[in-house]
Enzyme design. Structure first.
Site, PDB file in Angstrom:
ATOM      1  N   ASP A  51       0.818  -1.217   0.000  1.00  0.00           N
ATOM      2  CA  ASP A  51       0.000   0.000   0.000  1.00  0.00           C
ATOM      3  C   ASP A  51       0.851   1.266   0.000  1.00  0.00           C
ATOM      4  O   ASP A  51       2.038   1.241   0.321  1.00  0.00           O
ATOM      5  CB  ASP A  51      -0.889   0.029   1.245  1.00  0.00           C
ATOM      6  CG  ASP A  51      -2.067  -0.921   1.166  1.00  0.00           C
ATOM      7  OD1 ASP A  51      -2.111  -1.728   0.213  1.00  0.00           O
ATOM      8  OD2 ASP A  51      -2.928  -0.869   2.062  1.00  0.00           O
ATOM      9  N   ASP A  52       0.191   2.365  -0.359  1.00  0.00           N
ATOM     10  CA  ASP A  52       0.654   3.739  -0.125  1.00  0.00           C
ATOM     11  C   ASP A  52       1.753   4.235  -1.051  1.00  0.00           C
ATOM     12  O   ASP A  52       2.224   5.354  -0.892  1.00  0.00           O
ATOM     13  CB  ASP A  52       1.110   3.927   1.327  1.00  0.00           C
ATOM     14  CG  ASP A  52      -0.016   3.773   2.324  1.00  0.00           C
ATOM     15  OD1 ASP A  52      -1.179   3.684   1.885  1.00  0.00           O
ATOM     16  OD2 ASP A  52       0.257   3.724   3.538  1.00  0.00           O
ATOM     17  N   HIS A 102      -5.942   3.000  -4.446  1.00  0.00           N
ATOM     18  CA  HIS A 102      -5.921   3.162  -2.983  1.00  0.00           C
ATOM     19  C   HIS A 102      -6.379   4.559  -2.577  1.00  0.00           C
ATOM     20  O   HIS A 102      -5.941   5.076  -1.544  1.00  0.00           O
ATOM     21  CB  HIS A 102      -4.503   2.875  -2.471  1.00  0.00           C
ATOM     22  CG  HIS A 102      -4.400   2.633  -0.997  1.00  0.00           C
ATOM     23  ND1 HIS A 102      -5.267   1.821  -0.293  1.00  0.00           N
ATOM     24  CD2 HIS A 102      -3.500   3.091  -0.071  1.00  0.00           C
ATOM     25  CE1 HIS A 102      -4.917   1.797   0.980  1.00  0.00           C
ATOM     26  NE2 HIS A 102      -3.849   2.561   1.147  1.00  0.00           N
ATOM     27  N   HIS A 106      -5.921   9.257   0.614  1.00  0.00           N
ATOM     28  CA  HIS A 106      -5.831   8.343   1.749  1.00  0.00           C
ATOM     29  C   HIS A 106      -6.710   8.749   2.932  1.00  0.00           C
ATOM     30  O   HIS A 106      -6.280   8.753   4.091  1.00  0.00           O
ATOM     31  CB  HIS A 106      -4.379   8.212   2.217  1.00  0.00           C
ATOM     32  CG  HIS A 106      -4.091   6.940   2.987  1.00  0.00           C
ATOM     33  ND1 HIS A 106      -4.367   6.787   4.325  1.00  0.00           N
ATOM     34  CD2 HIS A 106      -3.546   5.764   2.600  1.00  0.00           C
ATOM     35  CE1 HIS A 106      -3.983   5.591   4.735  1.00  0.00           C
ATOM     36  NE2 HIS A 106      -3.488   4.938   3.703  1.00  0.00           N
ATOM     37  N   HIS A 196       3.754  -2.417   2.991  1.00  0.00           N
ATOM     38  CA  HIS A 196       3.741  -1.061   2.454  1.00  0.00           C
ATOM     39  C   HIS A 196       4.999  -0.792   1.633  1.00  0.00           C
ATOM     40  O   HIS A 196       6.078  -1.272   1.974  1.00  0.00           O
ATOM     41  CB  HIS A 196       3.620  -0.038   3.586  1.00  0.00           C
ATOM     42  CG  HIS A 196       2.303  -0.107   4.308  1.00  0.00           C
ATOM     43  ND1 HIS A 196       2.027  -1.087   5.226  1.00  0.00           N
ATOM     44  CD2 HIS A 196       1.181   0.656   4.193  1.00  0.00           C
ATOM     45  CE1 HIS A 196       0.785  -0.925   5.673  1.00  0.00           C
ATOM     46  NE2 HIS A 196       0.262   0.117   5.055  1.00  0.00           N
TER      47      HIS A 196
END
Length: 245
Positions: A51-52, A102, A106, A196
């Site tokens: 993620d991210d 995603h 956020h 991540h």
């Protein structure tokens, strides 16, 4: 994760038995055509997810480790970082990894509404398309926080919502040995592993990179096969007796 705290999946229920085998996922049970937290299989297949990202600090290092062991993973990208680091997005895609949405900024979606979620997804969708000319079909809510109204909207938008069943907790800037052990403590056939590839500038994901370099060969020796989320989805949602190549 970007913020310095952890939010559990909405609807994630843990029993008092082993976390490895007895985690219930009500959203997947109710919306099996839309949501996936794990595949129900005895085959030793797992999906690494990141993620991210992207960034220029840790994403390239993670890509190097994955390439070293010829493993394909799934990257859930943030729109604002897609905009800032398009060349890294191209690298991820060119190496055969799956791409997921995603959101753009956020947010915790359960603190917003369906309209805000649509904006976040579509804004990021536009950024990703502008770089690699694809529209992702996978979506992961920040913090895993998503409600039923939002799940139903995902289906209308042609997205599959992806959660996880193994949490490395690497966003806490943990050392490699701790990240590795957290994964090994919970790994199971059909697992989706949360890691991540980027984070807040104060986060150090060096432990993620080093743990990955140890986890992949170890799990391969244990007989695990690493797959992307699209392949895991096929395994969960078809009657194939053998894993689709």
């Amino acid at each position: 994760m970007i913020q310095g705290f952890f939010i559990l999946f909405v609807g994630l229920v843990y029993s008092t038995n082993s976390a490895r085998a007895s985690v219930a996922y009500p959203l997947q049970a109710k919306y099996s055509n839309t949501m996936l937290y794990k595949a129900h299989t005895n085959q030793k297949v797992i999906a690494l997810t990141f993620d991210d990202g992207p960034d220029t600090r840790f994403t390239p290092l993670i890509l190097d480790v994955l390439n070293k062991y010829d493993v394909k993973a799934t990257f859930f990208l943030l729109g604002t970082r897609v905009h800032t680091y398009p060349d890294i997005v191209k690298q991820i895609y060119s190496k055969g990894h799956a791409i997921g949405n995603h959101t753009y900024w956020h947010p915790k979606l359960t603190d917003t509404d369906v309209k805000s979620m649509i904006w976040e997804i579509e804004k990021n969708e536009q950024e990703i398309y502008s770089v690699i000319c694809i529209k992702p079909e996978l979506f992961r809510a920040p913090y895993g926080a998503i409600n039923e109204d939002q799940v139903r909207q995902l289906e209308k938008m042609g997205y599959r919502g992806i959660g996880w069943s193994v949490d490395s907790q690497d966003w806490k800037s943990l050392p490699a040995n701790v990240v590795k052990q957290k994964v090994l403590d919970s790994i199971h056939p059909g697992a989706i592993v949360l890691m991540h590839s980027a984070g807040h500038w104060t986060q150090d994901l060096t432990g993620t990179v080093k743990a990955l370099d140890e986890l992949i060969p170890y799990l391969k020796k244990e007989g695990y096969i690493f797959v992307t989320i699209p392949k895991l989805w096929l395994l969960e949602n078809t009657n194939e007796k053998e894993f689709p190549k």
